[in-house]
Design a protein around this motif. Structure first.
Motif, short mmCIF file in Angstrom:
data_model
loop_
_atom_site.label_atom_id
_atom_site.label_comp_id
_atom_site.label_asym_id
_atom_site.label_seq_id
_atom_site.Cartn_x
_atom_site.Cartn_y
_atom_site.Cartn_z
N PRO A 17 0.80 -1.23 0.00
CA PRO A 17 0.00 0.00 0.00
C PRO A 17 0.84 1.28 0.00
O PRO A 17 0.30 2.37 -0.13
CB PRO A 17 -0.80 -0.11 1.29
N LEU A 18 2.17 1.17 0.12
CA LEU A 18 2.99 2.36 0.31
C LEU A 18 3.78 2.81 -0.93
O LEU A 18 4.11 3.97 -1.05
CB LEU A 18 3.96 2.13 1.47
N TRP A 19 4.12 1.89 -1.83
CA TRP A 19 4.98 2.22 -2.97
C TRP A 19 4.22 2.06 -4.28
O TRP A 19 3.61 1.03 -4.53
CB TRP A 19 6.19 1.30 -3.02
N ILE A 20 4.29 3.10 -5.16
CA ILE A 20 3.80 2.99 -6.52
C ILE A 20 4.81 3.68 -7.43
O ILE A 20 5.58 4.53 -6.99
CB ILE A 20 2.40 3.60 -6.72
N GLY A 24 2.79 7.21 5.63
CA GLY A 24 1.76 7.42 6.63
C GLY A 24 0.56 8.10 6.02
O GLY A 24 0.48 8.33 4.82
N PRO A 25 -0.42 8.48 6.85
CA PRO A 25 -1.65 9.06 6.32
C PRO A 25 -1.49 10.50 5.80
O PRO A 25 -2.35 10.98 5.09
CB PRO A 25 -2.61 9.02 7.51
N HIS A 26 -0.40 11.17 6.16
CA HIS A 26 -0.27 12.58 5.79
C HIS A 26 0.90 12.89 4.85
O HIS A 26 0.87 13.90 4.17
CB HIS A 26 -0.12 13.45 7.05
N TRP A 27 1.92 12.06 4.81
CA TRP A 27 3.13 12.37 4.05
C TRP A 27 3.18 11.60 2.74
O TRP A 27 2.84 10.44 2.68
CB TRP A 27 4.38 12.07 4.87
N ASN A 28 3.68 12.28 1.70
CA ASN A 28 3.86 11.69 0.39
C ASN A 28 5.23 12.14 -0.13
O ASN A 28 5.51 13.34 -0.17
CB ASN A 28 2.74 12.17 -0.54
N PHE A 29 6.07 11.19 -0.51
CA PHE A 29 7.41 11.49 -1.04
C PHE A 29 7.48 11.00 -2.48
O PHE A 29 7.06 9.87 -2.78
CB PHE A 29 8.49 10.82 -0.20
N GLY A 66 15.94 15.05 -13.23
CA GLY A 66 15.54 14.37 -12.00
C GLY A 66 14.69 15.29 -11.15
O GLY A 66 14.70 16.51 -11.33
N ASN A 67 13.96 14.68 -10.25
CA ASN A 67 13.17 15.47 -9.31
C ASN A 67 12.93 14.67 -8.04
O ASN A 67 13.00 13.44 -8.04
CB ASN A 67 11.82 15.88 -9.92
N PHE A 68 12.70 15.39 -6.96
CA PHE A 68 12.25 14.76 -5.71
C PHE A 68 11.46 15.80 -4.94
O PHE A 68 11.61 17.00 -5.13
CB PHE A 68 13.40 14.15 -4.90
N GLY A 69 10.58 15.30 -4.08
CA GLY A 69 9.76 16.22 -3.32
C GLY A 69 9.09 15.56 -2.15
O GLY A 69 9.05 14.32 -2.04
N ALA A 70 8.57 16.39 -1.26
CA ALA A 70 7.84 15.93 -0.07
C ALA A 70 6.60 16.79 0.07
O ALA A 70 6.65 18.01 -0.11
CB ALA A 70 8.71 16.05 1.17
#
Length: 174
Positions: A41-44, A83-88, A114-118
């Motif tokens: 449920p955590l990685w896509i 978790g329920p609030h964070w997306n990386f 490239g890119n990354f974000g929170a």
């Protein structure tokens, strides 16, 4: 589901024929191979390659000779739900553009990005986030301007801060 995988293959091949200008005949087309994956449920994420080959429009290219332009891009991106609030999020891509005509080969181009974000999401679907993006681009050869060689390579770095806030169910600040 614990593991969900989808593979997409989309291919088109064209045989272009001109009745009065046979020198412009050529085979073109495009294709895409994409792997969409999920692990628990955590990685896509996604990974794949996109290929395009076409005859440029004379009006757009301002070149009135035969040329077949090709692009190829490899990409991968992933998202982790912390978790329920964070997306990386994060991703990488590499692209290559090339011309078949020798006169246009100085415009052949290669880039890496490239890119990354929170991002933090509230229960009311409001969010606050930060993203970093970069691109490193190079051309196969320098051009000459006023008799001097000019290197067109570049590096682009940018950061983005985003906020989404719902004032009412129909009014959202983004």
């Amino acid at each position: 589901t614990w593991n969900r995988q989808t593979i997409l293959l989309d291919v088109r091949i064209d045989d272009n024929r001109f009745s009065r200008n046979e020198e412009f005949n050529g085979k073109t087309g495009n294709g895409k191979l994409e792997w969409d994956w999920q692990s628990g449920p955590l990685w896509i994420g996604q990974a794949g390659v996109i290929y395009n080959r076409f005859i440029p429009n004379f009006q757009d290219s301002l070149f009135y000779g035969r040329d077949i332009f090709s692009t190829r891009e490899y990409f991968g991106k992933a998202q982790f739900q912390g978790g329920p609030h964070w997306n990386f999020v994060g991703g990488l891509s590499e692209a290559e553009n090339s011309n078949s005509n020798v006169a246009l080969r100085p415009n052949d181009f290669h880039s890496k990005s490239g890119n990354f974000g929170a991002h933090y999401f509230t229960l009311a679907e409001d969010s606050i986030g930060w993203d970093y993006l970069y691109t490193d681009g190079t051309f196969t050869s320098d051009v000459v301007i006023n008799g001097l060689p000019y290197n067109r390579a570049f590096r682009d770095n940018s950061a983005r801060f985003s906020v989404k806030y719902s004032l009412t169910p129909k009014t959202v600040l983004d």
